[in-house]
Motif scaffolding. Structure first.
Motif, short mmCIF file in Angstrom:
data_model
loop_
_atom_site.label_atom_id
_atom_site.label_comp_id
_atom_site.label_asym_id
_atom_site.label_seq_id
_atom_site.Cartn_x
_atom_site.Cartn_y
_atom_site.Cartn_z
N MET A 35 -11.16 -0.70 -0.91
CA MET A 35 -11.63 -1.05 0.43
C MET A 35 -12.94 -1.85 0.36
SD MET A 35 -9.43 -0.17 2.61
CE MET A 35 -10.41 -0.37 4.10
N ARG A 36 -13.81 -1.49 -0.58
CA ARG A 36 -15.06 -2.25 -0.74
C ARG A 36 -14.76 -3.68 -1.20
NH1 ARG A 36 -16.80 2.69 -3.02
NH2 ARG A 36 -16.55 1.86 -5.13
N GLN A 37 -13.82 -3.80 -2.11
CA GLN A 37 -13.45 -5.14 -2.58
C GLN A 37 -12.83 -5.95 -1.45
OE1 GLN A 37 -14.18 -6.25 -5.75
NE2 GLN A 37 -15.24 -4.28 -5.82
N ALA A 38 -12.00 -5.31 -0.64
CA ALA A 38 -11.38 -6.00 0.49
C ALA A 38 -12.42 -6.42 1.53
CB ALA A 38 -10.31 -5.11 1.14
N HIS A 39 -13.40 -5.54 1.76
CA HIS A 39 -14.47 -5.87 2.71
C HIS A 39 -15.28 -7.06 2.21
CE1 HIS A 39 -17.56 -5.34 5.73
NE2 HIS A 39 -18.47 -5.33 4.77
N GLN A 40 -15.57 -7.08 0.93
CA GLN A 40 -16.31 -8.21 0.36
C GLN A 40 -15.50 -9.50 0.49
OE1 GLN A 40 -17.39 -7.67 -3.73
NE2 GLN A 40 -18.68 -9.49 -3.80
N GLN A 89 -12.90 -17.47 -3.48
CA GLN A 89 -12.00 -16.64 -2.69
C GLN A 89 -10.59 -16.64 -3.28
OE1 GLN A 89 -13.87 -14.53 -1.04
NE2 GLN A 89 -12.64 -14.73 0.80
N THR A 148 -13.17 -10.19 2.81
CA THR A 148 -13.14 -10.62 4.21
C THR A 148 -14.48 -11.17 4.67
OG1 THR A 148 -13.56 -8.33 4.89
CG2 THR A 148 -11.27 -9.05 4.84
N SER A 149 -15.57 -10.62 4.12
CA SER A 149 -16.90 -11.14 4.47
C SER A 149 -17.06 -12.57 3.98
CB SER A 149 -17.98 -10.24 3.87
OG SER A 149 -17.92 -8.94 4.38
#
Length: 539
Positions: A232-237, A197, A239-240
């Protein structure tokens, strides 16, 4: 953990402050546990006395001593907490200063390849999030763990004195398990995720910065929406993955609280046996279990801190790697004493960058005091590397360089997002306004700022964005010329300056530089100030 050792040594250079800060945390914890335990004892005692009186049995209770103790613990906890927060936050700021100063010192002596190999976003990450991850090592990890162990030991001793040795042994086992789950367990469960992370956060930050810097190009190419969706996909990954780490931390926190509650139940169960045997009074029976519940305050701090220890290790690894000293020398340079009639002496000099062939070998140069030397060569011939070696920014691969104090105008124009005055005073902090205006007149910039409403206090913008390239170059030149040093190195001093202005500046520079040694570097002789001799570089 070895990557944290250099920074831990730095942190422990303030043992007095750390000890006082730890003592304040300890007093806060003791006050909280004391308040909880004494309140439980007092409530139980008053309830038993009330029941006795209701049953017609004569009984009495001293309301003043325990009541005073409760008020004392309530006030001491509040005061200790306030003083601890103020004092320890001040300590953290001092540690932050120590860390940043040490980091900047290491960066100044680090490999040039390390410095130029990082983007602006990466440097931002180093100097903000990576440093912040280190300055809380004491307050989030070291002090809480040490105090948790100390308070736990005191609680075990306290239970052994009030109850018996068997109770103390049982509590030590249960509380030891709680401490391990809250610290080592949380670290082992999250270290790999936290490390990933930390790296992913840096990559995401870089991507966002690049998106903003290249927004115009993305818009022109019609790729803004697609790139934003990718972000946004990178940010979602991210946060997941963070939710996964937080979940593991939460389970360890729950397990630690479970063990604390089991310790309280165990103490209550043993206490009933002792109470039935007439060995302890009813209020004492309640005292130990309630005090044990007070441990949740400090144990609750540990899983989150140890859950982020993997990220702290990743930050320390990056800082250690990017601030390591350059180690390119085939033979360690020997110290050379500068003769009294020289300003610079280079002997058998070889300069190279990591993974590349040497730019120079067996380069010799001696520059007399007051001499003006020009060095010319085409792009890639090594002029800037030679200048950086003279200035002490690059360690020679072989040979020696000895020089007087140097004022160095780098090939890249560097202005700070500040006022004109602030940028100039970096060269000579004691310079008066008269000296600043005189220098601006020397480089042909006085008229430009006389017309500005704020004059010397004119804001130059980010990296001097309010100036043209030639104007910014002349401000950088003025800053170097203000420096009270005997040797001045000017690398491409007139970049972006037209021929007429360059000739005018050169005429004014000649008397100003009287008595100083000047080494100037450029592509051709027409881009140099007045020189006594010119050296041609070839590759």
């Amino acid at each position: 953990m070895h990557e944290l050792i250099p920074w831990l040594r730095l942190i422990f250079q303030r043992p007095g402050r750390l000890a006082v800060g730890g003592l304040l945390i300890f007093l806060t914890l003791l006050s909280g546990i004391g308040l909880l335990a004494l309140s439980g004892w007092f409530i139980t005692e008053t309830a038993l006395v009330g029941l006795a009186l209701a049953a017609g049995i004569q009984a009495g209770i001293n309301l003043y001593v325990p009541g005073g103790g409760i008020r004392f613990f309530a006030v001491s906890r509040t005061v200790a907490r306030y003083v601890e927060r103020v004092y320890n936050h001040d300590t953290v700021l001092r540690l932050l200063t120590d860390i940043r100063v040490d980091l900047f010192r290491k960066l100044a002596a680090s490999s040039r390849a390390n410095r130029v190999g990082l983007t602006g976003a990466q440097w931002l990450s180093r100097l903000t999030s990576d440093v912040d991850a280190l300055d809380t090592l004491y307050l989030r990890l070291i002090a809480p763990v040490a105090l948790a162990a100390l308070v736990t030991a005191l609680m075990v001793i306290f239970a052994g004195v009030l109850f018996d040795g068997t109770t103390a042994l049982g509590l030590s086992a249960v509380l030891g398990a709680a401490l391990l789950v809250a610290t080592l367990g949380a670290y082992l469960c999250t270290r790999h995720v936290a490390h990933r992370q930390s790296d992913r956060q840096e990559q995401l930050r870089m991507a966002v910065v690049e998106h903003l810097e290249g927004f115009a190009e993305l818009t022109a190419a019609g790729r803004t929406g697609k790139h934003a969706a990718w972000l946004m996909r990178q940010a979602h990954q991210f946060t997941s993955e963070q939710a996964k780490a937080d979940g593991r931390i939460g389970w360890n926190l729950a397990a630690a609280h479970l063990f604390i509650n089991l310790a309280a139940v165990f103490a209550l169960w043993v206490g009933f046996s002792l109470f039935q045997a007439g060995l302890i009074a009813g209020p004492v029976l309640v005292l130990v279990p309630i005090a044990l519940l007070g441990l949740a305050e400090i144990y609750g701090m540990l899983p989150d801190a140890f859950g982020k220890l993997g990220a702290t290790q990743a930050s320390a690894t990056r800082l250690n790697r990017d601030s390591q000293a350059e180690n390119l020398t085939a033979s360690k340079p020997t110290e050379t004493e500068l003769p009294p009639d020289l300003s610079l002496l280079a002997q058998d000099l070889a300069v190279k960058h990591e993974g590349q062939a040497p730019l120079f070998t067996r380069f010799d140069l001696s520059v007399k005091k007051g001499e003006r030397v020009g060095i010319i060569g085409h792009s890639g011939s090594g002029k800037s590397s030679l200048a950086e070696t003279f200035a002490g920014l690059i360690t020679p691969f072989r040979g020696t360089v000895a020089a007087e104090a140097v004022g160095y105008l780098t090939q890249d124009t560097v202005l700070f997002e500040d006022t004109l005055r602030a940028n100039l005073l970096l060269g000579s902090p004691e310079a008066s306004d008269t000296e600043l205006w005189r220098m601006l007149e020397l480089v042909g910039m006085a008229e430009r700022f006389v017309e500005e409403p704020d004059q010397l206090d004119t804001w130059l913008g980010s990296a001097g964005s309010r100036l043209s390239g030639g104007e910014a170059r002349r401000i950088a030149l003025a800053r170097v010329l203000l420096a009270p040093v005997p040797l001045v190195i000017l690398d491409e001093p007139f970049t972006g300056v037209d021929a007429e202005t360059r000739a005018s500046i050169c005429r004014r520079l000649t008397p100003w530089l009287e008595g100083k040694t000047v080494i100037s570097l450029a592509h051709g002789p027409d881009a140099l100030p007045d020189t006594d001799r010119v050296i041609h570089l070839s590759t």
